[in-house]
Design a protein around this motif. Sequence first.
Motif, PDB file in Angstrom:
ATOM      1  N   GLN A  66       0.845  -1.195   0.000  1.00 43.46           N
ATOM      2  CA  GLN A  66       0.000   0.000   0.000  1.00 43.46           C
ATOM      3  C   GLN A  66       0.876   1.238   0.000  1.00 43.46           C
ATOM      4  O   GLN A  66       2.089   1.147   0.148  1.00 43.46           O
ATOM      5  N   THR A  67       0.249   2.385  -0.162  1.00 43.76           N
ATOM      6  CA  THR A  67       0.966   3.655  -0.146  1.00 43.76           C
ATOM      7  C   THR A  67       0.395   4.533   0.957  1.00 43.76           C
ATOM      8  O   THR A  67      -0.826   4.705   1.058  1.00 43.76           O
ATOM      9  N   VAL A  68       1.278   5.076   1.772  1.00 41.19           N
ATOM     10  CA  VAL A  68       0.879   5.998   2.832  1.00 41.19           C
ATOM     11  C   VAL A  68       0.867   7.406   2.230  1.00 41.19           C
ATOM     12  O   VAL A  68       1.829   7.817   1.578  1.00 41.19           O
ATOM     13  N   ALA A  75      -3.791   8.836   4.990  1.00 44.51           N
ATOM     14  CA  ALA A  75      -4.616   7.834   4.320  1.00 44.51           C
ATOM     15  C   ALA A  75      -3.738   6.715   3.787  1.00 44.51           C
ATOM     16  O   ALA A  75      -2.552   6.921   3.508  1.00 44.51           O
ATOM     17  N   LEU A  76      -4.339   5.552   3.643  1.00 47.74           N
ATOM     18  CA  LEU A  76      -3.658   4.420   3.025  1.00 47.74           C
ATOM     19  C   LEU A  76      -4.308   4.155   1.676  1.00 47.74           C
ATOM     20  O   LEU A  76      -5.521   3.945   1.598  1.00 47.74           O
ATOM     21  N   GLN A  77      -3.510   4.236   0.633  1.00 44.93           N
ATOM     22  CA  GLN A  77      -3.975   3.929  -0.713  1.00 44.93           C
ATOM     23  C   GLN A  77      -3.665   2.447  -0.972  1.00 44.93           C
ATOM     24  O   GLN A  77      -2.586   1.988  -0.638  1.00 44.93           O
ATOM     25  N   PRO A  78      -4.560   1.711  -1.600  1.00 45.96           N
ATOM     26  CA  PRO A  78      -4.280   0.304  -1.891  1.00 45.96           C
ATOM     27  C   PRO A  78      -3.379   0.146  -3.118  1.00 45.96           C
ATOM     28  O   PRO A  78      -3.651  -0.645  -4.012  1.00 45.96           O
ATOM     29  N   ILE A 104       2.959   0.727  -8.686  1.00 45.42           N
ATOM     30  CA  ILE A 104       3.365   2.098  -8.992  1.00 45.42           C
ATOM     31  C   ILE A 104       4.611   2.087  -9.873  1.00 45.42           C
ATOM     32  O   ILE A 104       4.699   2.832 -10.848  1.00 45.42           O
ATOM     33  N   ALA A 105       5.569   1.229  -9.537  1.00 46.33           N
ATOM     34  CA  ALA A 105       6.811   1.149 -10.315  1.00 46.33           C
ATOM     35  C   ALA A 105       6.529   0.769 -11.771  1.00 46.33           C
ATOM     36  O   ALA A 105       7.117   1.345 -12.689  1.00 46.33           O
ATOM     37  N   ALA A 106       5.629  -0.169 -11.993  1.00 47.56           N
ATOM     38  CA  ALA A 106       5.304  -0.593 -13.358  1.00 47.56           C
ATOM     39  C   ALA A 106       4.672   0.554 -14.159  1.00 47.56           C
ATOM     40  O   ALA A 106       5.040   0.802 -15.312  1.00 47.56           O
ATOM     41  N   TRP A 107       3.722   1.263 -13.548  1.00 37.32           N
ATOM     42  CA  TRP A 107       3.067   2.380 -14.244  1.00 37.32           C
ATOM     43  C   TRP A 107       4.032   3.548 -14.448  1.00 37.32           C
ATOM     44  O   TRP A 107       3.995   4.226 -15.478  1.00 37.32           O
ATOM     45  N   LEU A 108       4.902   3.780 -13.474  1.00 37.20           N
ATOM     46  CA  LEU A 108       5.895   4.847 -13.602  1.00 37.20           C
ATOM     47  C   LEU A 108       6.864   4.536 -14.733  1.00 37.20           C
ATOM     48  O   LEU A 108       7.193   5.414 -15.540  1.00 37.20           O
ATOM     49  N   THR A 109       7.304   3.302 -14.834  1.00 38.39           N
ATOM     50  CA  THR A 109       8.195   2.904 -15.927  1.00 38.39           C
ATOM     51  C   THR A 109       7.505   3.109 -17.269  1.00 38.39           C
ATOM     52  O   THR A 109       8.106   3.638 -18.209  1.00 38.39           O
ATOM     53  N   SER A 114      -6.130   9.448  -5.139  1.00 39.57           N
ATOM     54  CA  SER A 114      -7.584   9.279  -4.960  1.00 39.57           C
ATOM     55  C   SER A 114      -8.055   9.526  -3.530  1.00 39.57           C
ATOM     56  O   SER A 114      -9.151  10.041  -3.329  1.00 39.57           O
ATOM     57  N   ALA A 115      -7.252   9.210  -2.530  1.00 36.09           N
ATOM     58  CA  ALA A 115      -7.671   9.430  -1.135  1.00 36.09           C
ATOM     59  C   ALA A 115      -7.673  10.901  -0.733  1.00 36.09           C
ATOM     60  O   ALA A 115      -8.270  11.255   0.289  1.00 36.09           O
ATOM     61  N   VAL A 116      -7.042  11.746  -1.518  1.00 33.70           N
ATOM     62  CA  VAL A 116      -6.966  13.174  -1.179  1.00 33.70           C
ATOM     63  C   VAL A 116      -7.438  14.054  -2.345  1.00 33.70           C
ATOM     64  O   VAL A 116      -7.127  15.224  -2.408  1.00 33.70           O
TER      65      VAL A 116
END
Length: 185
Positions: A26-28, A40-43, A49-54, A86-88
């Motif tokens: 998850q992402t804090v 918030a905790l994002q799932p 994230i690394a795959a989409w960033l690449t 999305s959480a913010v």
Amino acid sequence: PVTAAELRRRLLPGELLLTLVPLRRQTVVLAATRDGVRVALQPSARSEIAAWLTRLRNSCVKSGDREVLPPFDEPAARHLRGLLFSAVEDLSERSQRLTIATGGLLAALPFAALPEPGARSSPAATRWLGGTVTLTQAVSLRQWMLSSDASASQRDTAPRLLSWADPDVGGNARAFHMFPYCSHF
């Protein structure tokens, strides 16, 4: 350690400070405005994230002998925005200033290339963060704290895009000799 009150005191009116920390599963997300602080905790797992960033970064660089850049991967930019914001989203939509303090994996993300909140899906109609808000990117919350010591009037007249990054030297510390302005690492 910094307190929530200290974070809020340093923020300008209309400024949103985001600290994003991708973890294994998850992402804090720490979001602070003058009105309050939200965690918030994002799932969103670090690997996703690394795959989409690449994918996004690959659409921004030439490879091989190609003479032109490949088409910009707008779907990847939209997906990354969703994974991270999305959480913010409600706070992001109301902010005229966005300060992102994040390092590691996300230091390589060109946040200015993400669509603004509620952006249309039409490429021609899309508005990008880099053109709609005053965007500041710092490599850490500590670095932002040090730079936010400037008076509000100095920060209020700062450039529209202020970004800090460290060069990607592929893990090769010897490559730092190519960067004479780096005295240590």
